[in-house]
Design a protein around this motif. Structure first.
Motif, PDB file in Angstrom:
ATOM      1  N   PRO A 200       1.949   3.938 -14.726  1.00 60.75           N
ATOM      2  CA  PRO A 200       2.125   2.672 -15.445  1.00 60.75           C
ATOM      3  C   PRO A 200       0.969   2.440 -16.418  1.00 60.75           C
ATOM      4  O   PRO A 200      -0.170   2.773 -16.130  1.00 60.75           O
ATOM      5  CB  PRO A 200       2.113   1.635 -14.316  1.00 60.75           C
ATOM      6  N   GLY A 201       1.309   1.874 -17.563  1.00 61.01           N
ATOM      7  CA  GLY A 201       0.311   1.643 -18.602  1.00 61.01           C
ATOM      8  C   GLY A 201       0.189   2.814 -19.554  1.00 61.01           C
ATOM      9  O   GLY A 201      -0.342   2.669 -20.654  1.00 61.01           O
ATOM     10  N   GLY A 202       0.694   3.994 -19.141  1.00 55.56           N
ATOM     11  CA  GLY A 202       0.526   5.209 -19.934  1.00 55.56           C
ATOM     12  C   GLY A 202       1.631   5.380 -20.975  1.00 55.56           C
ATOM     13  O   GLY A 202       2.655   4.695 -20.962  1.00 55.56           O
ATOM     14  N   ARG A 203       1.393   6.303 -21.873  1.00 61.54           N
ATOM     15  CA  ARG A 203       2.326   6.585 -22.962  1.00 61.54           C
ATOM     16  C   ARG A 203       2.686   8.055 -22.907  1.00 61.54           C
ATOM     17  O   ARG A 203       1.831   8.902 -22.630  1.00 61.54           O
ATOM     18  CB  ARG A 203       1.646   6.235 -24.289  1.00 61.54           C
ATOM     19  N   THR A 204       3.935   8.373 -23.138  1.00 60.03           N
ATOM     20  CA  THR A 204       4.351   9.767 -23.125  1.00 60.03           C
ATOM     21  C   THR A 204       5.502   9.953 -24.101  1.00 60.03           C
ATOM     22  O   THR A 204       5.989   8.990 -24.698  1.00 60.03           O
ATOM     23  CB  THR A 204       4.757  10.197 -21.690  1.00 60.03           C
TER      24      THR A 204
ATOM     25  N   GLN B 110      17.008   9.411 -14.346  1.00 60.10           N
ATOM     26  CA  GLN B 110      16.766  10.161 -15.576  1.00 60.10           C
ATOM     27  C   GLN B 110      16.885   9.221 -16.776  1.00 60.10           C
ATOM     28  O   GLN B 110      17.781   8.367 -16.806  1.00 60.10           O
ATOM     29  CB  GLN B 110      17.772  11.308 -15.718  1.00 60.10           C
ATOM     30  N   ILE B 111      15.986   9.362 -17.730  1.00 57.34           N
ATOM     31  CA  ILE B 111      16.094   8.543 -18.941  1.00 57.34           C
ATOM     32  C   ILE B 111      16.186   9.451 -20.153  1.00 57.34           C
ATOM     33  O   ILE B 111      15.606  10.533 -20.187  1.00 57.34           O
ATOM     34  CB  ILE B 111      14.919   7.546 -19.089  1.00 57.34           C
ATOM     35  N   GLN B 112      16.965   8.977 -21.139  1.00 59.57           N
ATOM     36  CA  GLN B 112      17.201   9.809 -22.321  1.00 59.57           C
ATOM     37  C   GLN B 112      16.892   9.082 -23.621  1.00 59.57           C
ATOM     38  O   GLN B 112      17.156   9.597 -24.695  1.00 59.57           O
ATOM     39  CB  GLN B 112      18.658  10.284 -22.306  1.00 59.57           C
ATOM     40  N   GLN B 113      16.365   7.857 -23.456  1.00 57.60           N
ATOM     41  CA  GLN B 113      16.054   7.078 -24.661  1.00 57.60           C
ATOM     42  C   GLN B 113      14.584   6.675 -24.630  1.00 57.60           C
ATOM     43  O   GLN B 113      14.036   6.420 -23.548  1.00 57.60           O
ATOM     44  CB  GLN B 113      16.869   5.781 -24.674  1.00 57.60           C
ATOM     45  N   PRO B 114      13.968   6.580 -25.799  1.00 60.55           N
ATOM     46  CA  PRO B 114      12.606   6.027 -25.807  1.00 60.55           C
ATOM     47  C   PRO B 114      12.651   4.544 -25.447  1.00 60.55           C
ATOM     48  O   PRO B 114      13.728   3.934 -25.457  1.00 60.55           O
ATOM     49  CB  PRO B 114      12.164   6.227 -27.263  1.00 60.55           C
ATOM     50  N   GLY B 115      11.515   3.975 -25.155  1.00 64.98           N
ATOM     51  CA  GLY B 115      11.486   2.553 -24.836  1.00 64.98           C
ATOM     52  C   GLY B 115      10.292   2.205 -23.964  1.00 64.98           C
ATOM     53  O   GLY B 115       9.496   3.065 -23.593  1.00 64.98           O
ATOM     54  N   VAL B 116      10.211   0.920 -23.652  1.00 61.13           N
ATOM     55  CA  VAL B 116       9.144   0.417 -22.784  1.00 61.13           C
ATOM     56  C   VAL B 116       9.803   0.102 -21.442  1.00 61.13           C
ATOM     57  O   VAL B 116      10.615  -0.809 -21.349  1.00 61.13           O
ATOM     58  CB  VAL B 116       8.497  -0.845 -23.404  1.00 61.13           C
ATOM     59  N   TYR B 117       9.464   0.904 -20.440  1.00 59.14           N
ATOM     60  CA  TYR B 117      10.134   0.805 -19.146  1.00 59.14           C
ATOM     61  C   TYR B 117       9.191   0.222 -18.094  1.00 59.14           C
ATOM     62  O   TYR B 117       8.102   0.760 -17.873  1.00 59.14           O
ATOM     63  CB  TYR B 117      10.556   2.198 -18.659  1.00 59.14           C
TER      64      TYR B 117
ATOM     65  N   ILE C 186       5.729   1.750 -18.635  1.00 64.37           N
ATOM     66  CA  ILE C 186       5.422   3.081 -19.150  1.00 64.37           C
ATOM     67  C   ILE C 186       6.055   3.141 -20.540  1.00 64.37           C
ATOM     68  O   ILE C 186       7.219   2.757 -20.720  1.00 64.37           O
ATOM     69  CB  ILE C 186       6.010   4.170 -18.219  1.00 64.37           C
ATOM     70  N   TYR C 187       5.270   3.575 -21.513  1.00 58.75           N
ATOM     71  CA  TYR C 187       5.709   3.572 -22.917  1.00 58.75           C
ATOM     72  C   TYR C 187       6.215   4.970 -23.266  1.00 58.75           C
ATOM     73  O   TYR C 187       5.439   5.935 -23.215  1.00 58.75           O
ATOM     74  CB  TYR C 187       4.552   3.162 -23.833  1.00 58.75           C
ATOM     75  N   VAL C 188       7.490   5.062 -23.580  1.00 55.33           N
ATOM     76  CA  VAL C 188       8.082   6.378 -23.854  1.00 55.33           C
ATOM     77  C   VAL C 188       8.457   6.457 -25.337  1.00 55.33           C
ATOM     78  O   VAL C 188       9.290   5.687 -25.822  1.00 55.33           O
ATOM     79  CB  VAL C 188       9.326   6.604 -22.972  1.00 55.33           C
ATOM     80  N   ASP C 189       7.822   7.374 -26.046  1.00 61.60           N
ATOM     81  CA  ASP C 189       8.094   7.561 -27.471  1.00 61.60           C
ATOM     82  C   ASP C 189       9.210   8.577 -27.654  1.00 61.60           C
ATOM     83  O   ASP C 189       9.464   9.403 -26.770  1.00 61.60           O
ATOM     84  CB  ASP C 189       6.826   8.076 -28.188  1.00 61.60           C
ATOM     85  N   SER C 190       9.839   8.525 -28.817  1.00 64.49           N
ATOM     86  CA  SER C 190      10.907   9.498 -29.076  1.00 64.49           C
ATOM     87  C   SER C 190      10.309  10.889 -29.264  1.00 64.49           C
ATOM     88  O   SER C 190       9.108  11.041 -29.536  1.00 64.49           O
ATOM     89  CB  SER C 190      11.705   9.088 -30.304  1.00 64.49           C
TER      90      SER C 190
ATOM     91  N   GLN D 296       0.835  -1.199   0.000  1.00 63.80           N
ATOM     92  CA  GLN D 296       0.000   0.000   0.000  1.00 63.80           C
ATOM     93  C   GLN D 296       0.875   1.256   0.000  1.00 63.80           C
ATOM     94  O   GLN D 296       1.765   1.395   0.839  1.00 63.80           O
ATOM     95  CB  GLN D 296      -0.918  -0.011   1.230  1.00 63.80           C
ATOM     96  N   GLY D 297       0.624   2.159  -0.922  1.00 60.91           N
ATOM     97  CA  GLY D 297       1.378   3.417  -1.004  1.00 60.91           C
ATOM     98  C   GLY D 297       2.477   3.399  -2.057  1.00 60.91           C
ATOM     99  O   GLY D 297       3.027   4.436  -2.405  1.00 60.91           O
ATOM    100  N   PHE D 298       2.806   2.223  -2.587  1.00 55.57           N
ATOM    101  CA  PHE D 298       3.880   2.127  -3.580  1.00 55.57           C
ATOM    102  C   PHE D 298       3.534   2.964  -4.823  1.00 55.57           C
ATOM    103  O   PHE D 298       2.405   2.959  -5.294  1.00 55.57           O
ATOM    104  CB  PHE D 298       4.095   0.662  -3.988  1.00 55.57           C
ATOM    105  N   GLN D 299       4.533   3.664  -5.342  1.00 53.31           N
ATOM    106  CA  GLN D 299       4.314   4.492  -6.533  1.00 53.31           C
ATOM    107  C   GLN D 299       5.481   4.355  -7.502  1.00 53.31           C
ATOM    108  O   GLN D 299       6.632   4.287  -7.086  1.00 53.31           O
ATOM    109  CB  GLN D 299       4.178   5.973  -6.131  1.00 53.31           C
ATOM    110  N   PHE D 300       5.131   4.298  -8.776  1.00 51.38           N
ATOM    111  CA  PHE D 300       6.131   4.296  -9.843  1.00 51.38           C
ATOM    112  C   PHE D 300       5.516   5.059 -10.998  1.00 51.38           C
ATOM    113  O   PHE D 300       4.410   4.752 -11.435  1.00 51.38           O
ATOM    114  CB  PHE D 300       6.451   2.853 -10.277  1.00 51.38           C
ATOM    115  N   ASN D 301       6.197   6.111 -11.442  1.00 51.13           N
ATOM    116  CA  ASN D 301       5.657   6.866 -12.568  1.00 51.13           C
ATOM    117  C   ASN D 301       6.792   7.590 -13.289  1.00 51.13           C
ATOM    118  O   ASN D 301       7.959   7.511 -12.863  1.00 51.13           O
ATOM    119  CB  ASN D 301       4.564   7.846 -12.120  1.00 51.13           C
ATOM    120  N   LEU D 302       6.438   8.261 -14.369  1.00 48.77           N
ATOM    121  CA  LEU D 302       7.436   9.013 -15.128  1.00 48.77           C
ATOM    122  C   LEU D 302       7.064  10.493 -15.076  1.00 48.77           C
ATOM    123  O   LEU D 302       5.932  10.861 -15.402  1.00 48.77           O
ATOM    124  CB  LEU D 302       7.478   8.519 -16.571  1.00 48.77           C
TER     125      LEU D 302
END
Ligand SMILES: [Zn+2]
Length: 450
Positions: free
Chosen positions: A373-377, A415-422, A443-447, A358-364
């Motif tokens: 999570p599950g989102g695209r950016t 910090q991330i600098q590349q697109p990808g599925v994280y 989390i889906y990160v597009d270029s 309970q309370g765990f968080q992971f996001n971009l």
């Protein structure tokens, strides 16, 4: 007396004596000590119980700042509608509440004599939201209409039918269908308790032997959650496939409890000193003479012939539901929100039996937005994967199916600098062993736009 009865009497004496004296039969060394059987040794179970208590004492309450509330959901749950379960709703509800579950998503085996959608468990009952579904044609199916009488054809056709009317459908038991390519599914199981259990060959063999069960009974009664948790392994094959699928299209990963409460045994009093040993589904295994049980009088007190006077399950609903869950980030608790959340993949899987997630968080977090999570950016000049955990843990970031970064502590900031599925995994050290605690959706990160 046949050889069988003789062994049974011996085994039974051993079993009942151990119950009463509280002695630990696991002192009898197991000859096939391997995998989960090793983890069922009492010193190991004690150490794991101790570790769980320490996690519970150490964990910090984290307030969510993302506008969501975290609800614990158990998917892939069977009840008495399924041929291989005798579970009654009041017992399953009570177990869910003890495990901290708010959402039960049933998956009955369909049969002609009932309609899982119309007759199944549904609605808010005692604070727990029930959603009917089925385990059908290799999927967990949560349709928004009755499938009774509909010929579904191929897996792709079933998926299209369910998704076409905003239902959810997850590929189940991946180990049997690693090569499936079904377009448009909601997602896949990324952990299945039953698949994990099947891997434990020595344990499965041991549990088919009632005498081994007798031997384990004291441990199961004293350390029920730890005994259940002994099956847990990192679901490497499931995750490898999940990562591949997420490269092609977003998939929501969910955990499957595959809860049946059907591993164990019971003793039924027939009449006088006659009794039967039954399996967990009430099938008679053997007649037994209750007079060989030293304190059978006590077991019969307040009971009448025909009653079960003793039962023991390795997979009691409470322990199987607590073992693992899919945690959904919702604004409110109702069926529409649950369906929307599963479609969005805004959830993570946690082995809560180790420690409450309970309370765990992971996001971009980027310059302009926060992506769950599950989102695209889209990548921008400052994109950071952020995490907060109620317990210090090891964070592993997986990018496009490959290990990408690791850190330790209560927080993640990368910090991330590349697109990808994280996606993110967190691990805990439990009695000297590294164990998976949390598996998030990616989390889906597009270029960046040119
Ligand atoms: Zn199942």
């Amino acid at each position: 007396m046949s050889m069988h009865q003789c062994i049974l009497r011996f085994g039974f004496r051993l079993f009942i004596c151990s119950l009463i004296a509280g002695c630990i039969l696991n002192a009898c060394p197991s000859t096939s000590a391997e995998d989960a059987v090793d983890r069922l040794q009492v010193p190991r179970l004690q150490a794991v119980q101790q570790a769980r208590a320490e996690f519970a004492a150490q964990r910090k309450t984290i307030a969510r700042t993302d506008g969501y509330q975290q609800y614990r959901a158990n998917l892939h749950v069977h009840s008495h509608f399924s041929h291989d379960s005798r579970g009654q709703l009041p017992d399953i509800l009570a177990a869910a509440k003890r495990a901290g579950t708010s959402i039960l998503m049933f998956t009955e085996h369909p049969a002609p004599h009932y309609d899982f959608f119309r007759d199944g468990h549904r609605g808010l009952q005692d604070g727990v939201l029930l959603i009917p579904g089925a385990e059908q044609s290799g999927f967990l199916v949560y349709p928004t209409f009755s499938l009774q009488g509909i010929t579904t054809g191929s897996p792709q056709e079933l998926a299209d039918l369910v998704r076409g009317r905003n239902g959810q459908i997850f590929v189940s038991h991946l180990e049997e269908r690693m090569d499936w390519k079904i377009a448009g599914v909601s997602g896949t199981e990324i952990y299945n308790t039953h698949a994990d259990f099947k891997e434990e060959k020595a344990l499965v063999a041991a549990l088919k032997n009632p005498f081994r069960l007798f031997q384990l009974s004291v441990a199961i009664q004293k350390y029920p959650q730890e005994c259940f948790g002994a099956i847990q392994n990192y679901p490497a094959d499931y995750l490898r496939r999940f990562d591949q699928l997420c490269q092609t299209a977003p998939h929501t990963g969910v955990s499957a409890n595959d809860a049946h409460q059907n591993v164990g045994f019971g003793i039924r009093w027939i009449a006088d000193n006659r009794g039967t040993l039954e399996d967990a589904l009430g099938e008679k295994l053997l007649d037994i003479d209750l007079s060989v049980i030293p304190d059978s009088e006590q077991l019969r007190q307040g009971r009448k012939p025909g009653d079960l006077i003793f039962s023991l399950y390795l997979d009691h609903y409470e322990h199987s539901l607590r073992h693992v869950a899919t945690h959904l980030l919702l604004k409110e608790l109702n069926e529409d929100s649950v369906r929307e959340c599963l479609d969005a993949g805004r959830c993570f899987v946690a082995f809560d039996w180790l420690a409450d997630s309970q309370g765990f968080q992971f996001n971009l977090q980027s310059n302009s937005s926060t992506t769950q999570p599950g989102g695209r950016t889209q990548l921008d000049s400052d994109c950071r994967l952020k995490g907060r955990s109620p317990l210090p843990c090891r964070w592993k970031i997986i990018r496009n199916g490959e290990p990408f970064a690791e850190s330790t502590g209560p927080e993640l900031d990368l910090q991330i600098q590349q697109p990808g599925v994280y996606r993110c995994e967190t691990w805990l050290t439990v009695a000297g062993s590294d164990m998976t605690w949390i598996l998030t959706n990616p989390i889906y990160v597009d270029s960046r736009e040119k």
